[in-house]
Design a protein around this motif. Structure first.
Motif, PDB file in Angstrom:
ATOM      1  N   HIS A   1       0.738  -1.206  -0.120  1.00  0.00           N
ATOM      2  CA  HIS A   1      -0.195  -0.001  -0.075  1.00  0.00           C
ATOM      3  C   HIS A   1       1.001   1.472   0.054  1.00  0.00           C
ATOM      4  O   HIS A   1       1.998   1.109   0.450  1.00  0.00           O
ATOM      5  N   HIS A   2       0.305   2.557  -0.481  1.00  0.00           N
ATOM      6  CA  HIS A   2       0.821   3.656  -0.420  1.00  0.00           C
ATOM      7  C   HIS A   2       0.527   4.373   1.004  1.00  0.00           C
ATOM      8  O   HIS A   2      -0.755   4.767   1.181  1.00  0.00           O
ATOM      9  N   GLY A   3       1.402   4.383   1.941  1.00  0.00           N
ATOM     10  CA  GLY A   3       0.883   5.026   3.055  1.00  0.00           C
ATOM     11  C   GLY A   3       1.830   6.129   3.471  1.00  0.00           C
ATOM     12  O   GLY A   3       2.063   7.137   2.598  1.00  0.00           O
TER      13      GLY A   3
ATOM     14  N   THR B   1       4.780   5.872   3.505  1.00  0.00           N
ATOM     15  CA  THR B   1       5.949   5.650   2.537  1.00  0.00           C
ATOM     16  C   THR B   1       5.539   4.772   1.377  1.00  0.00           C
ATOM     17  O   THR B   1       4.367   4.084   1.436  1.00  0.00           O
ATOM     18  N   PRO B   2       6.131   4.666   0.283  1.00  0.00           N
ATOM     19  CA  PRO B   2       5.629   3.649  -0.814  1.00  0.00           C
ATOM     20  C   PRO B   2       5.678   2.455  -0.850  1.00  0.00           C
ATOM     21  O   PRO B   2       6.354   1.971   0.495  1.00  0.00           O
ATOM     22  N   PRO B   3       5.114   1.615  -1.370  1.00  0.00           N
ATOM     23  CA  PRO B   3       4.997   0.170  -1.110  1.00  0.00           C
ATOM     24  C   PRO B   3       6.289  -0.367  -1.106  1.00  0.00           C
ATOM     25  O   PRO B   3       6.978  -0.382  -2.229  1.00  0.00           O
ATOM     26  N   CYS B   4       6.360  -1.583  -0.190  1.00  0.00           N
ATOM     27  CA  CYS B   4       7.802  -2.056  -0.147  1.00  0.00           C
ATOM     28  C   CYS B   4       7.771  -3.220  -1.459  1.00  0.00           C
ATOM     29  O   CYS B   4       8.887  -3.485  -1.946  1.00  0.00           O
ATOM     30  N   VAL B   5       6.630  -3.621  -1.866  1.00  0.00           N
ATOM     31  CA  VAL B   5       6.694  -4.616  -2.955  1.00  0.00           C
ATOM     32  C   VAL B   5       7.453  -4.198  -4.082  1.00  0.00           C
ATOM     33  O   VAL B   5       8.172  -4.739  -4.804  1.00  0.00           O
ATOM     34  N   ASP B   6       6.918  -2.817  -4.480  1.00  0.00           N
ATOM     35  CA  ASP B   6       7.649  -2.187  -5.469  1.00  0.00           C
ATOM     36  C   ASP B   6       9.099  -2.140  -5.554  1.00  0.00           C
ATOM     37  O   ASP B   6      10.064  -2.366  -6.408  1.00  0.00           O
ATOM     38  N   ALA B   7       9.756  -1.720  -4.317  1.00  0.00           N
ATOM     39  CA  ALA B   7      11.207  -1.659  -4.142  1.00  0.00           C
ATOM     40  C   ALA B   7      11.799  -2.916  -4.071  1.00  0.00           C
ATOM     41  O   ALA B   7      13.042  -3.284  -4.901  1.00  0.00           O
ATOM     42  N   ILE B   8      11.126  -4.162  -3.584  1.00  0.00           N
ATOM     43  CA  ILE B   8      11.828  -5.488  -3.724  1.00  0.00           C
ATOM     44  C   ILE B   8      11.589  -5.878  -5.150  1.00  0.00           C
ATOM     45  O   ILE B   8      12.958  -6.439  -5.529  1.00  0.00           O
ATOM     46  N   LEU B   9      10.895  -5.578  -5.801  1.00  0.00           N
ATOM     47  CA  LEU B   9      10.846  -6.010  -7.328  1.00  0.00           C
ATOM     48  C   LEU B   9      12.035  -5.258  -8.105  1.00  0.00           C
ATOM     49  O   LEU B   9      12.690  -5.724  -8.936  1.00  0.00           O
TER      50      LEU B   9
ATOM     51  N   ALA C   1       8.508 -13.984   8.196  1.00  0.00           N
ATOM     52  CA  ALA C   1       8.214 -14.530   9.517  1.00  0.00           C
ATOM     53  C   ALA C   1       6.804 -14.550  10.162  1.00  0.00           C
ATOM     54  O   ALA C   1       6.102 -15.362  10.257  1.00  0.00           O
ATOM     55  N   SER C   2       5.954 -13.481   9.599  1.00  0.00           N
ATOM     56  CA  SER C   2       4.601 -13.374  10.152  1.00  0.00           C
ATOM     57  C   SER C   2       3.676 -12.576   9.372  1.00  0.00           C
ATOM     58  O   SER C   2       4.070 -11.580   8.415  1.00  0.00           O
ATOM     59  N   ASP C   3       2.567 -12.772   9.280  1.00  0.00           N
ATOM     60  CA  ASP C   3       1.410 -12.040   8.415  1.00  0.00           C
ATOM     61  C   ASP C   3       1.263 -10.699   9.118  1.00  0.00           C
ATOM     62  O   ASP C   3       1.612 -10.409  10.314  1.00  0.00           O
ATOM     63  N   ASP C   4       0.637 -10.055   8.189  1.00  0.00           N
ATOM     64  CA  ASP C   4       0.043  -8.376   8.683  1.00  0.00           C
ATOM     65  C   ASP C   4      -1.398  -8.540   8.719  1.00  0.00           C
ATOM     66  O   ASP C   4      -1.894  -8.537   7.830  1.00  0.00           O
ATOM     67  N   PRO C   5      -2.098  -8.372  10.031  1.00  0.00           N
ATOM     68  CA  PRO C   5      -3.421  -8.710   9.869  1.00  0.00           C
ATOM     69  C   PRO C   5      -4.210  -7.385   9.588  1.00  0.00           C
ATOM     70  O   PRO C   5      -5.567  -7.464   9.438  1.00  0.00           O
ATOM     71  N   SER C   6      -3.394  -6.103   9.244  1.00  0.00           N
ATOM     72  CA  SER C   6      -4.298  -4.998   9.102  1.00  0.00           C
ATOM     73  C   SER C   6      -4.933  -5.093   7.726  1.00  0.00           C
ATOM     74  O   SER C   6      -4.517  -5.813   6.878  1.00  0.00           O
ATOM     75  N   ALA C   7      -6.117  -4.424   7.585  1.00  0.00           N
ATOM     76  CA  ALA C   7      -7.172  -4.655   6.332  1.00  0.00           C
ATOM     77  C   ALA C   7      -6.289  -4.065   5.156  1.00  0.00           C
ATOM     78  O   ALA C   7      -6.432  -4.888   4.032  1.00  0.00           O
ATOM     79  N   LYS C   8      -5.419  -3.462   5.170  1.00  0.00           N
ATOM     80  CA  LYS C   8      -4.481  -3.047   4.136  1.00  0.00           C
ATOM     81  C   LYS C   8      -3.620  -3.761   3.472  1.00  0.00           C
ATOM     82  O   LYS C   8      -3.206  -3.797   2.371  1.00  0.00           O
ATOM     83  N   ALA C   9      -3.189  -4.923   4.512  1.00  0.00           N
ATOM     84  CA  ALA C   9      -2.171  -5.957   4.151  1.00  0.00           C
ATOM     85  C   ALA C   9      -2.760  -7.305   3.903  1.00  0.00           C
ATOM     86  O   ALA C   9      -3.301  -7.760   2.553  1.00  0.00           O
ATOM     87  N   ASN C  10      -2.844  -8.139   5.001  1.00  0.00           N
ATOM     88  CA  ASN C  10      -3.481  -9.103   4.931  1.00  0.00           C
ATOM     89  C   ASN C  10      -3.291 -10.225   3.678  1.00  0.00           C
ATOM     90  O   ASN C  10      -4.041 -10.620   2.845  1.00  0.00           O
TER      91      ASN C  10
ATOM     92  N   ARG D   1      -1.708  -9.268   0.800  1.00  0.00           N
ATOM     93  CA  ARG D   1      -1.416  -8.692  -0.505  1.00  0.00           C
ATOM     94  C   ARG D   1      -0.013  -8.436  -1.016  1.00  0.00           C
ATOM     95  O   ARG D   1       0.115  -9.014  -2.340  1.00  0.00           O
ATOM     96  N   GLY D   2       0.589  -7.954  -0.560  1.00  0.00           N
ATOM     97  CA  GLY D   2       1.972  -8.023  -0.566  1.00  0.00           C
ATOM     98  C   GLY D   2       2.651  -9.212  -0.873  1.00  0.00           C
ATOM     99  O   GLY D   2       3.141  -9.355  -2.183  1.00  0.00           O
ATOM    100  N   PRO D   3       2.630 -10.384  -0.376  1.00  0.00           N
ATOM    101  CA  PRO D   3       3.149 -11.704  -0.904  1.00  0.00           C
ATOM    102  C   PRO D   3       2.317 -12.010  -2.124  1.00  0.00           C
ATOM    103  O   PRO D   3       3.224 -12.585  -2.865  1.00  0.00           O
ATOM    104  N   GLU D   4       1.237 -11.837  -2.248  1.00  0.00           N
ATOM    105  CA  GLU D   4       0.544 -12.427  -3.362  1.00  0.00           C
ATOM    106  C   GLU D   4       1.033 -11.701  -4.565  1.00  0.00           C
ATOM    107  O   GLU D   4       1.247 -12.375  -5.690  1.00  0.00           O
ATOM    108  N   LEU D   5       1.160 -10.307  -4.547  1.00  0.00           N
ATOM    109  CA  LEU D   5       1.517  -9.559  -5.557  1.00  0.00           C
ATOM    110  C   LEU D   5       3.264  -9.887  -5.881  1.00  0.00           C
ATOM    111  O   LEU D   5       3.478 -10.266  -7.014  1.00  0.00           O
ATOM    112  N   LEU D   6       3.959 -10.288  -5.108  1.00  0.00           N
ATOM    113  CA  LEU D   6       5.243 -10.721  -5.347  1.00  0.00           C
ATOM    114  C   LEU D   6       5.261 -12.100  -6.130  1.00  0.00           C
ATOM    115  O   LEU D   6       6.063 -12.253  -6.933  1.00  0.00           O
TER     116      LEU D   6
END
Ligand code: AOF
Ligand code: ZN
Length: 376
Positions: free
Chosen positions: A84-86, A88-96, A106-115, A117-122
């Motif tokens: 997500h854009h909060g 700071t910009p999305p980490c997935v973009d930087a990782i790619l 190591a762990s999931d992020d249970p917040s609504a904006k995460a859940n 989504r990042g791992p799926e996109l990657l």
């Protein structure tokens, strides 16, 4: 054989992400504690952690720290990367963009904006994503209990703190409690205050003890002072007490009920105290409402410092997540002396709340028992 070696080194790098994450303790709220390591050909080439809201996420800090090109490397991270854009910009973009080939989370992020989504996109972009084994995953979740409870319930994690005698009293029948626990135990409490978003007492304690409730750890002025919160149905907090008089230095919040007289509320507000009204049919319901109101203000963790009536209402509301008990080797006696929790309590021991995990530590002559009742 190769499989086992790979797993072992994954565990080592994941453990390092947790050590790094913990460096942000007391400074990241409302953001989580997160650590990350970039590993290329088996060697760490960069590491980082999240240090405060608005600063780079751990993944970005680790990528920026890389001594060589992270193209093709593995990223270990203690929390799933964001998409997500909060602030700071999305980490997935930087990782790619960095060409990371594999991400171990190591762990999931249970917040609504995460859940997830990042791992799926990657994954959709062809990055190999793996989740950690049960043990590091559990350790990673334990690091972020305040963040996780708040994300899942909108309420802060409640840590009940109590200093009690060996016979379970928190004061003498005359009400004296200074001091049951040792100086070293009290120093520990100040260190904990510096790590939470709020310190909470009931109006009885605020009147009887006239506490200041700021964090004054031995290590010096903390990065942040917790919000000081008083559960005070009738807005009785004394204007000449330590809390109201220091409202300009560290924030004080009074939670009152609709029964609080308007002049009393106005006088507190004029003294710089924030006054908030919450409702609820009984004390336990009011605790729930109050926690939601505090959560809505971004408070993710609180240290509940008594008294027994308020703490009992928290228990009745099912809202005690952890307890930190400083047991002093002294006997007070007295049938009228108060114990840690009042309220309704449970009828049979079979209904009593039992801790999921307990840690015991000696602090000078005191025994500090840390019990965890819920996990988020
Ligand atoms: C962090 N640090 O290292 C990671 C986070 O407002 P932002 O842009 O800083 O986004 C905060 C959210 O990003 C946070 O609630 C969490 O869901 C996600 N991951 N946050 O502050 C980090 N990895
Ligand atoms: Zn991120």
């Amino acid at each position: 054989m190769t499989q086992t070696l790979a797993t072992q080194s994954d565990a080592v790098h994941l453990e390092r992400t947790l050590e790094l994450a913990a460096r942000g303790r007391g400074r990241t709220s409302p953001n989580p504690l997160v650590g990350a390591v970039v590993v290329k050909q088996g060697r760490p080439i960069g590491e980082g952690f999240h240090s405060e809201p608005g600063s780079p996420h751990a993944e970005l800090a680790a990528l920026a720290d890389c001594l060589e090109d992270p193209d093709g490397a593995t990223l270990y991270v203690s929390l799933e990367p964001c998409a997500h854009h909060g602030r700071t910009p999305p980490c997935v973009d930087a990782i790619l963009a960095a060409g990371i080939r594999r991400v171990v989370v190591a762990s999931d992020d249970p917040s609504a904006k995460a859940n997830g989504r990042g791992p799926e996109l990657l994954r959709a972009e062809g990055v190999e994503v793996e989740w950690a084994d049960a043990e590091p995953a559990h350790a990673a979740r334990l690091l972020n209990q305040p963040f996780r409870k708040h994300a899942r319930t909108g309420r802060p994690l409640v840590l009940l703190k109590s200093a009690l005698t060996l016979d379970g009293k928190v004061a003498t029948p005359a009400g004296d409690s200074r001091w049951i626990s040792s100086e070293a135990s009290r120093a520990r409490v100040h260190a904990r205050r510096a790590e939470v978003d709020a310190v909470v007492v009931g109006i009885g304690t605020a009147v009887a003890d006239d506490p200041l409730l700021t964090a004054r750890p031995e290590s010096g002025e903390p990065a942040r002072q917790p919000r000081r919160v008083v559960f005070d149905s009738h807005a009785r907090l004394p204007l000449n007490g330590a809390l109201a008089r220091s409202a300009d230095k560290a924030p004080v919040l009074v939670l009152c009920s609709p029964a609080a007289p308007a002049p009393a509320r106005e006088a507190l507000a004029a003294a710089g105290v924030e006054v908030l009204q919450t409702e609820g049919a009984d004390e336990a319901a009011r605790v729930g409402e109050a926690l939601s109101a505090l959560g809505a203000r971004g408070i993710q963790s609180l240290l509940l410092e008594g008294g027994p009536r308020l703490a009992g209402a928290f228990l009745d509301a099912g809202e005690i997540d952890e307890m930190l008990a400083f047991v002093a080797p002294v006997l007070a006696g007295g049938g009228e002396a108060r114990s840690v929790l009042e309220g309704r309590g449970v009828e049979s021991i079979a209904d009593a709340r039992r801790a999921l995990a307990v840690a015991v530590e000696r602090i000078g002559d005191d025994t500090c028992i840390c019990a965890r009742f819920r996990e988020w």
